[in-house]
Design a protein around this motif. Sequence first.
Motif, mmCIF file in Angstrom:
data_model
loop_
_atom_site.group_PDB
_atom_site.id
_atom_site.type_symbol
_atom_site.label_atom_id
_atom_site.label_comp_id
_atom_site.label_asym_id
_atom_site.label_seq_id
_atom_site.Cartn_x
_atom_site.Cartn_y
_atom_site.Cartn_z
ATOM 1 N N ALA A 287 88.862 24.811 3.987
ATOM 2 C CA ALA A 287 89.726 25.165 5.117
ATOM 3 C C ALA A 287 90.466 23.898 5.548
ATOM 4 C CB ALA A 287 88.871 25.688 6.264
ATOM 5 N N HIS A 288 91.514 24.047 6.337
ATOM 6 C CA HIS A 288 92.200 22.819 6.730
ATOM 7 C C HIS A 288 91.633 22.223 8.010
ATOM 8 C CE1 HIS A 288 94.491 25.676 9.112
ATOM 9 N NE2 HIS A 288 94.743 24.674 9.907
ATOM 10 N N ALA A 289 90.786 22.997 8.709
ATOM 11 C CA ALA A 289 90.171 22.439 9.919
ATOM 12 C C ALA A 289 88.757 22.979 10.118
ATOM 13 C CB ALA A 289 91.020 22.758 11.144
ATOM 14 N N ILE B 174 78.237 13.814 7.326
ATOM 15 C CA ILE B 174 78.751 14.854 6.435
ATOM 16 C C ILE B 174 80.278 14.925 6.524
ATOM 17 C CG2 ILE B 174 78.700 17.357 5.938
ATOM 18 C CD1 ILE B 174 75.673 17.250 6.489
ATOM 19 N N ALA B 175 80.816 14.643 7.709
ATOM 20 C CA ALA B 175 82.281 14.584 7.834
ATOM 21 C C ALA B 175 82.834 13.475 6.934
ATOM 22 C CB ALA B 175 82.673 14.335 9.296
ATOM 23 N N GLU B 176 82.113 12.366 6.876
ATOM 24 C CA GLU B 176 82.549 11.249 6.042
ATOM 25 C C GLU B 176 82.487 11.628 4.559
ATOM 26 O OE1 GLU B 176 80.213 7.390 5.454
ATOM 27 O OE2 GLU B 176 81.355 7.039 7.283
ATOM 28 N N LEU B 177 81.433 12.327 4.204
ATOM 29 C CA LEU B 177 81.326 12.802 2.820
ATOM 30 C C LEU B 177 82.488 13.734 2.472
ATOM 31 C CD1 LEU B 177 79.813 13.229 0.133
ATOM 32 C CD2 LEU B 177 78.327 14.877 1.293
ATOM 33 N N VAL C 227 87.925 14.159 14.818
ATOM 34 C CA VAL C 227 87.916 14.083 16.281
ATOM 35 C C VAL C 227 86.475 14.206 16.750
ATOM 36 C CG1 VAL C 227 88.844 14.996 18.441
ATOM 37 C CG2 VAL C 227 90.183 15.183 16.323
ATOM 38 N N LYS C 228 85.926 13.078 17.196
ATOM 39 C CA LYS C 228 84.531 13.043 17.642
ATOM 40 C C LYS C 228 84.415 13.588 19.052
ATOM 41 C CE LYS C 228 82.714 8.865 15.444
ATOM 42 N NZ LYS C 228 82.147 7.540 15.755
ATOM 43 N N LEU D 221 93.180 17.354 6.216
ATOM 44 C CA LEU D 221 91.880 17.937 6.531
ATOM 45 C C LEU D 221 91.476 17.449 7.920
ATOM 46 C CD1 LEU D 221 89.185 19.380 5.702
ATOM 47 C CD2 LEU D 221 88.426 17.148 4.834
ATOM 48 N N ALA D 222 91.180 18.396 8.813
ATOM 49 C CA ALA D 222 90.756 18.022 10.167
ATOM 50 C C ALA D 222 89.285 18.366 10.338
ATOM 51 C CB ALA D 222 91.574 18.784 11.208
ATOM 52 N N ILE D 223 88.523 17.425 10.847
ATOM 53 C CA ILE D 223 87.127 17.732 11.174
ATOM 54 C C ILE D 223 86.869 17.318 12.612
ATOM 55 C CG2 ILE D 223 84.695 17.394 10.612
ATOM 56 C CD1 ILE D 223 85.516 16.776 7.759
#
Length: 330
Positions: free
Chosen positions: A29-31, A45-48, A117-118, A143-145
């Motif tokens: 997904a893109h976000a 996991i976001a970093e992975l 975005v933390k 990719l946005a997380i």
Amino acid sequence: MGLDWTEAKQRQPRASAILARTIEKDRLAHAYLFEGSRGTGKMAIAELMAQVFLCRQRTGIEPCNECADCKRVTSGNHPDVHVIEAQGAVIKVDQIRGLKKEFSMRGMESGKKVYLVKDADRMNASAGNSLLKFLEEPDGEALAILTTTRPQGMLKTILSRVQVMSFQPLSPDVFVKSLVEHGVKEQDALLLSRMTANLDEALALTEEDWIAEARKKVIQLLDDLVTRPGYSLISLQDDWVPFFKEKPDVQLGIDLLILWYRDLLRLKVDQPEELVYVDQEDRLWKQAVNLTEERLANHLQAVVDTKRRIDANTSPQLAMEQMLIRLQEG
Ligand SMILES: [Zn+2]
């Protein structure tokens, strides 16, 4: 070096399996919104995911960990990875605007970009709306997380545009391992894993050796109670009370007592391998043989009741004194 998917799956079996499968099928997904309590591995996991997305030598689902992209992601200085976090209590609209500007100007490297975005629930309304426009114009190359511990604090409009992944509290084994990796002694890590499922909280309890000291106080008080009961009230006064001063500390101290009694019960039902006070097996055995299961259950109840009374605002010292008396009698 960051996580690989094997480690990610140990920490977060469900979320990692879903993410790994989507990568395999090339259907990211893109976000995403990663929601779950602190210490559940959201950022790792976001970093992975960022590595997977940017690695140019990836084979299968694992990033290569060797290319410049991979290395820059794990060292936190990839030019196409942007991390937004609260400055103070909130994420301000200027921070999101800055991000947009960054993206319109760039065009370097791979042409791909990742933004993290933390604590996304800290976006104020205007920051949220600004990000929303960003999310509404999905760009296949971005990719946005977003991460949050409070999904209920997120704008509904944002929630509807991201794929929400729930991160569960770590299993006790993984939690202990993770604490040991942070330099906590195993005996302390085991106790901590029974007191909280939150890594930050657990680590806070190791500051200034708090947990190791607390553990000693607990063992000492219970030892006095058994070997010199007449002294236990003095021991409470001289050693326990000065250490467990504030109410939250007192409650943690009582949690540690409860864990001790649970260990005694474990020995009664012959499960020594389940002990939490791992290095205290001898002492525990000595106490367990002198107690019937019924008395043991009464003792445990006395401690649990004490916790409840302190919650209901009985003075901690009074409640503890009455607990010791009950423990001597029953
Ligand atoms: Zn790579």
